[in-house]
Each structure stands twice: as structure tokens, then as C-alpha cells.
Enzyme design. Structure first.
Site, PDB file in Angstrom:
ATOM      1  N   TYR A  70       0.844  -1.203   0.000  1.00  0.00           N
ATOM      2  CA  TYR A  70       0.000   0.000   0.000  1.00  0.00           C
ATOM      3  C   TYR A  70       0.879   1.253   0.000  1.00  0.00           C
ATOM      4  CZ  TYR A  70      -2.835   3.798   1.858  1.00  0.00           C
ATOM      5  OH  TYR A  70      -3.424   5.027   2.056  1.00  0.00           O
ATOM      6  N   ARG A  91       0.429  -6.434  15.463  1.00  0.00           N
ATOM      7  CA  ARG A  91       0.228  -6.756  14.048  1.00  0.00           C
ATOM      8  C   ARG A  91       1.550  -6.545  13.309  1.00  0.00           C
ATOM      9  NH1 ARG A  91      -4.936  -2.978  13.051  1.00  0.00           N
ATOM     10  NH2 ARG A  91      -3.354  -1.536  13.771  1.00  0.00           N
TER      11      ARG A  91
END
Ligand SMILES: NC(=O)c1ccc[n+]([C@@H]2O[C@H](COP(=O)([O-])OP(=O)(O)OC[C@H]3O[C@@H](n4cnc5c(N)ncnc54)[C@H](O)[C@@H]3O)[C@@H](O)[C@H]2O)c1
Length: 337
Positions: free
Chosen positions: A148, A296
Site C-alpha cells: 500500500y 500486528r
């Protein structure tokens, strides 16, 4: 002035469309394929003032080329993109195709059709993993750690190169930090947002927190509490979407007299995940459960803008630099969806 807003049915784009419709007499056109945006938002915006809406995918190169050639826009504000980091790690080509290839085509069509101003939504993800807990300046090295962020950085470079070649074609690149909050519309004295954040799946913290407070989710996951921050949870810079949106309108004015440039958009202030949870609890007076889970992949401890460049260079004056207002507007919006 004729302005094209790609992705204007989405979260941030719709707030810019709203401000353009409310504030100025420019002619507004929204182009969106409604892949993550929605028609209900367009219908709501049409109640403010009429504008053109075209449901079209940016990958339709010939149609985009023909449309821009016919319409001859003065400026384009380009929001249309995919923006879920985890999805970009699983399906990088989806991100490079939509975010980089489609943007490249849009830039080419814009130049060919005589567009002079191009405002581009980039992201703090272009900086990657900044090791020190310091506010990030635009001059910091860019080193994205996911597709991204890379898809946006590549688009930035393409835009810069294209503009070097065609100096009449000027750009502002905004690197957003964590955009949050909703339409600051008041009915009498009550805050009643007409538009706001509605991603599916939702991955952003503040909407997840208010969804949990409203019982739409059982509990809120806090990803890691062993970061090198005072309370162990990650620190981010949350900017109200109304202030962020307003910077785009300033950018169009700015390019009238000034050269192309890159600006961070944030408040230069960081809040930890735990501080956000407590702020929402304080504002809406509802308790809810949280749980600490594993970190994460790719989360950095501290991501806060240094916004001194945009503040000192543009006539941009943030009006909603207030965590309570951000949480309250997000909560009032969430109650309506
Ligand atoms: N929300 C944030 O906190 C944040 C942070 C940094 C950068 N950004 C960037 O800001 C922009 C807007 O983000 P958002 O949160 O409003 O996202 P969003 O998903 O709500 O809006 C994106 C819009 O673009 C449209 N779109 C996507 N691909 C398209 C295509 N090929 N053709 C036509 N329309 C298309 C979608 O239907 C949607 O309406 C994105 O470029 C994103 O990368 C957002």
C-alpha cells in the site's frame, strides 16, 4: 473553476465534496466506481447542491481519456484508491494496479487535457518504520514496508516526474496521518453528521472503538502493549477529516501562485491507543471491554507528523484539533449507520 474529485463517494473525498459544495461556486464532478464508497453518500451530498456524478472505474482508460478531454477540468483532487494495509500484503497487485497504474493513466489524461492542478492523497505509510519516536518531517527518508505505502510512493514519484516534464501541470501531494471524525453539521445545537467513515471491513481505530461502545462489536482488540511508548500501546496522530478536507481547498488556491510541493497533514500531536479508548469512554460515558492481543505485522510504535511546513506555507488553519470533537463526531455518525 471545474474540479474533478475521484473517489468522492468515499470517506475523505465526500468531505471535500461537501466543503466545495458549501463554500464555493465551483463546478464539482465526482467520479467513483462505488467499490468502497457508496451511493447513499452521493444522495446526501446532492441535498446540499447539485453536482455531476459519474460512476466509472479509473481502469477504463479510454473512457477516462475521452471524459477528461471533453470536460477540460481546471483541477483534479485524486482520492480513488484501495487503502487497507493488510489486504495489500495479501494481494499486492490489486494495490499496484488500482493505486499506481490507474493513477499514472489519470495523470497522463490530465496533462493531455490541460489540467493545471492535481492534488494527490498520499499517506504517512510512505515513511515506513521510523525507528526514533520523533515527529516526522517531509524530508525524512521514505521506505514503505507494505505494498500500500509503496503503491502511493510510486504514484508520488510518477507525479513529480510528469510535472517536471510539463511544468504547467502542478501538484500538491498530501501525506495524511490518521484521518478521523465526521461531518461537523449542527442541527440547532446538536451535532448531527450527515456523512462519515463507513469502511467495510473497518480497520481504523476510532470507528472500531465507537462501534464497540455501541455494542456493534463485543470487544476492542489492542494490538500490543509492549511498544516503547509511555503506556506500551502505539501512538498515532489523529487529524479531523474536516480540517484535512479543508487543506485540499487551500491547496487549489495555493497552486495559483506557488510551485508544486509535498506536505504532511496531521496535528503534530500523538495519542496512544489506550488514550483513544479512554477519550471515547469519557466523551460518550459508555464502558466497554478491551483486550490486549499480539502486535500486528508492520505496526510501528510512533507515527506522528511534523506539520510545521503546511502550517507555515499554506493558509491552512485547523479548526478541530480537539480529540473530544473527533471522538464525539465519529460516535454521532456511527449511531446513524
Ligand atoms: N482514511 C485514512 O485515514 C487515510 C490515510 C492516509 C491516506 N488515505 C488515502 O486517502 C484516500 C481516500 O481514503 P478513504 O479513507 O476516503 O477511502 P475510501 O475507500 O472511503 O474512498 C476511496 C473511494 O475511491 C473509490 N475508488 C477506488 N478505486 C476506484 C477506481 N478504480 N475507480 C473509481 N473509483 C475508485 C471508492 O469507491 C471510494 O469511494 C485514499 O487514496 C487513501 O489511500 C486515507
Amino acid at each position: 473553476m471545474k474540479i474533478l474529485i475521484t473517489g468522492g463517494a468515499g470517506y475523505i473525498g465526500s468531505h471535500v465534496v461537501k466543503q466545495l459544495l458549501e463554500l464555493s461556486s465551483c463546478e464539482v464532478t465526482v467520479l467513483d466506481n462505488l467499490s468502497t464508497g457508496n451511493k447513499a453518500t452521493i444522495n446526501t451530498l446532492e441535498k446540499i447542491r447539485d453536482f455531476n456524478f459519474l460512476q466509472l472505474d479509473l481502469k477504463e482508460f479510454d473512457k477516462i481519456n475521452q471524459f477528461l478531454t471533453e470536460e477540460k477540468f481546471d483541477a483534479i483532487i485524486h482520492f480513488a484508491a484501495y487503502s487497507i494495509v493488510s489486504e495489500s500484503m495479501q494481494n499486492p497487485l490489486k494495490y499496484y494496479l488500482n493505486n499506481t497504474v490507474n493513477t499514472t493513466n489519470l495523470i497522463e489524461c490530465a496533462i493531455k487535457s490541460g489540467v493545471k492542478k492535481f492534488i494527490f492523497s498520499s499517506t504517512a505509510a510512505v515513511y515506513g518504520d521510523v525507528q526514533e519516536n520523533v515527529n516526522i518531517k517531509e524530508t525524512f527518508a521514505t521506505n514503505p514496508i507494505n505494498p500500500y505505502g509503496m503503491s502511493k510512493l510510486m504514484s508520488e514519484k510518477i507525479l513529480q516526474d510528469a510535472s517536471k516534464n510539463f511544468p504547467d501541470f502542478k501538484y500538491v501531494i498530501f501525506r495524511y496521518f490518521n484521518v478521523s471524525g465526521a461531518d461537523m453539521y449542527f442541527d440547532k445545537d446538536n451535532l448531527c453528521p450527515r456523512i462519515g467513515e463507513n469502511h467495510n471491513p473497518e480497520t481504523h481505530l476510532i470507528p472500531l472503538v465507537v462501534k464497540t461502545a455501541l455494542g456493534k462489536r463485543d470487544l476492542l482488540n489492542i494490538y500490543g502493549d509492549d511498544f516503547k511508548t509511555p503506556d506500551g500501546s502505539c501512538i498515532r496522530d489523529y487529524i479531523h477529516v474536516e480540517d484535512l478536507a479543508n487543506a485540499h481547498i487551500e491547496a487549489i488556491n495555493y497552486l495559483e501562485e506557488n510551485k508544486s510541493d509535498i506536505f504532511n497533514l496531521g496535528y503534530s500531536k500523538g495519542y496512544s491507543v489506550k488514550q483513544i479508548v479512554n477519550a471515547v469512554k469519557d466523551v460518550i460515558k459508555i464502558d466497554f471491554k478491551t483486550t490486549i492481543v499480539d502486535r500486528r505485522a508492520g505496526d510501528t510504535a510512533f507515527l506522528v507528523a511534523d506539520n510545521s511546513k503546511v502550517v507555515s506555507t499554506m493558509k491552512w488553519k485547523p479548526k478541530f484539533d480537539n480529540l473530544e470533537l473527533i471522538c464525539k463526531s465519529a460516535y454521532e455518525w456511527e449511531k446513524t449507520i
